[in-house]
Enzyme design. Sequence first.
Site, PDB file in Angstrom:
ATOM      1  N   ASP A  79       0.830  -1.203   0.000  1.00 31.16           N
ATOM      2  CA  ASP A  79       0.000   0.000   0.000  1.00 31.16           C
ATOM      3  C   ASP A  79       0.874   1.266   0.000  1.00 31.16           C
ATOM      4  OD1 ASP A  79      -2.343   1.461   0.058  1.00 31.16           O
ATOM      5  OD2 ASP A  79      -2.500   1.438   2.246  1.00 31.16           O
ATOM      6  N   HIS A  80       0.591   2.156  -0.914  1.00 37.83           N
ATOM      7  CA  HIS A  80       1.299   3.435  -1.096  1.00 37.83           C
ATOM      8  C   HIS A  80       2.754   3.298  -1.540  1.00 37.83           C
ATOM      9  CE1 HIS A  80      -1.947   6.106  -0.130  1.00 37.83           C
ATOM     10  NE2 HIS A  80      -2.269   5.292   0.865  1.00 37.83           N
ATOM     11  N   GLY A 176      -7.950   8.321   7.037  1.00 32.38           N
ATOM     12  CA  GLY A 176      -8.044   8.498   8.489  1.00 32.38           C
ATOM     13  C   GLY A 176      -9.430   8.933   8.937  1.00 32.38           C
ATOM     14  N   HIS A 205      -9.283   5.317  -2.164  1.00 36.18           N
ATOM     15  CA  HIS A 205      -8.587   5.280  -0.877  1.00 36.18           C
ATOM     16  C   HIS A 205      -9.442   5.983   0.177  1.00 36.18           C
ATOM     17  CE1 HIS A 205      -4.277   4.003  -1.719  1.00 36.18           C
ATOM     18  NE2 HIS A 205      -4.884   3.882  -2.893  1.00 36.18           N
ATOM     19  N   GLY A 206      -9.102   5.764   1.446  1.00 35.48           N
ATOM     20  CA  GLY A 206      -9.815   6.466   2.516  1.00 35.48           C
ATOM     21  C   GLY A 206     -11.246   5.987   2.682  1.00 35.48           C
ATOM     22  N   SER A 208     -12.609   4.428   5.150  1.00 30.35           N
ATOM     23  CA  SER A 208     -13.170   4.508   6.510  1.00 30.35           C
ATOM     24  C   SER A 208     -13.981   5.772   6.715  1.00 30.35           C
ATOM     25  CB  SER A 208     -12.037   4.505   7.545  1.00 30.35           C
ATOM     26  OG  SER A 208     -11.325   3.310   7.464  1.00 30.35           O
ATOM     27  N   ASN A 227     -10.007   0.821  -0.458  1.00 27.55           N
ATOM     28  CA  ASN A 227      -9.058   0.645   0.644  1.00 27.55           C
ATOM     29  C   ASN A 227      -9.706   1.061   1.961  1.00 27.55           C
ATOM     30  OD1 ASN A 227      -7.329   0.165  -1.460  1.00 27.55           O
ATOM     31  ND2 ASN A 227      -5.772   1.633  -0.810  1.00 27.55           N
ATOM     32  N   THR A 230      -8.512   2.507   8.783  1.00 26.30           N
ATOM     33  CA  THR A 230      -8.829   3.097  10.097  1.00 26.30           C
ATOM     34  C   THR A 230     -10.034   2.447  10.777  1.00 26.30           C
ATOM     35  OG1 THR A 230      -7.933   5.178   9.280  1.00 26.30           O
ATOM     36  CG2 THR A 230      -9.321   5.310  11.226  1.00 26.30           C
TER      37      THR A 230
END
Length: 278
Positions: A79-80, A176, A205-206, A208, A227, A230
């Site tokens: 990841d990343h 986050g 992404h992100g 959560s 993805n 968190t």
Amino acid sequence: MFVNMIDILNKSREGHYGVIAPNICNEDTARAAIEAAAETNSPIILDLIYSATPDITLLAQIVKYLADRVSVPVALNLDHGGDFKLHIEAVRAGFSSIMVDRSSMPYEQNVAEVAELVKVAHSVGMSVEAELGHVGTAADGDGQTSDLYTNVDQAADFVARTGCDALAVAIGTAHGKYPAGYVPHLDFDRLHELYEAVEVPLVLHGGSGSGDENLARATREGITKVNVGTSLFSAGMQNLAEHAAELTRANLGYKMISDAYKAELIRHMELVGQVGKA
Ligand code: 13P
């Protein structure tokens, strides 16, 4: 069954469902994620957070060992990504895929660095995820800054010039925890245009806190990989905090974290339609 990430993504893009890529950082989270996939007969992509993992080669060995003991497809993505050396370590460790995130660099540098690592990865049959636009940090309000969103015309040029296999796009989410009570507004019009402009699977992404309906709709309307990190770790920590007083042995605490991580992961997998799609 340990597989190439692109095999999972091509199938899900064709089938118009999403695949959750849970962040993993150790054996417990890898095991919980693979169990979640096996129990729900789903494909899964494990997104390894290198900054939280002391030895990515060792964890890759553990993931491959566990993956080869289940019949559902399991892929492992860096990841990343990180610097060039870390990507080479992931190549040598036999990951299914690497993400080469150069999204905070100027456009031409992003193109050049991704293209260079695509050449390396493809030479050993590994796929590459890249990012255009920039998915920043929820706490900084980055998802609300449309300047950071992915430019549709640039996306087509980027994929053609880099040869990347999957593209992470910025359409309103961020990494986050969002401020309390805030649920992002996703730019679905832009997502539709990106889906038409680009033939490779698109990644969000992100995941959560980005809203259950947003995630379900995004995967129906063009996103293939989602993805999530968190929310899974938070569920684990919350379970541990709630039961800490009952614990007689520390090892039971790890299990409490894994159990809640796994339950929250399965809840996300159900949202995006991957259950039963192994
Ligand atoms: P969250 O932790 O916000 O779910 O983001 C995960 C992610 O995008 C990992 O690449």
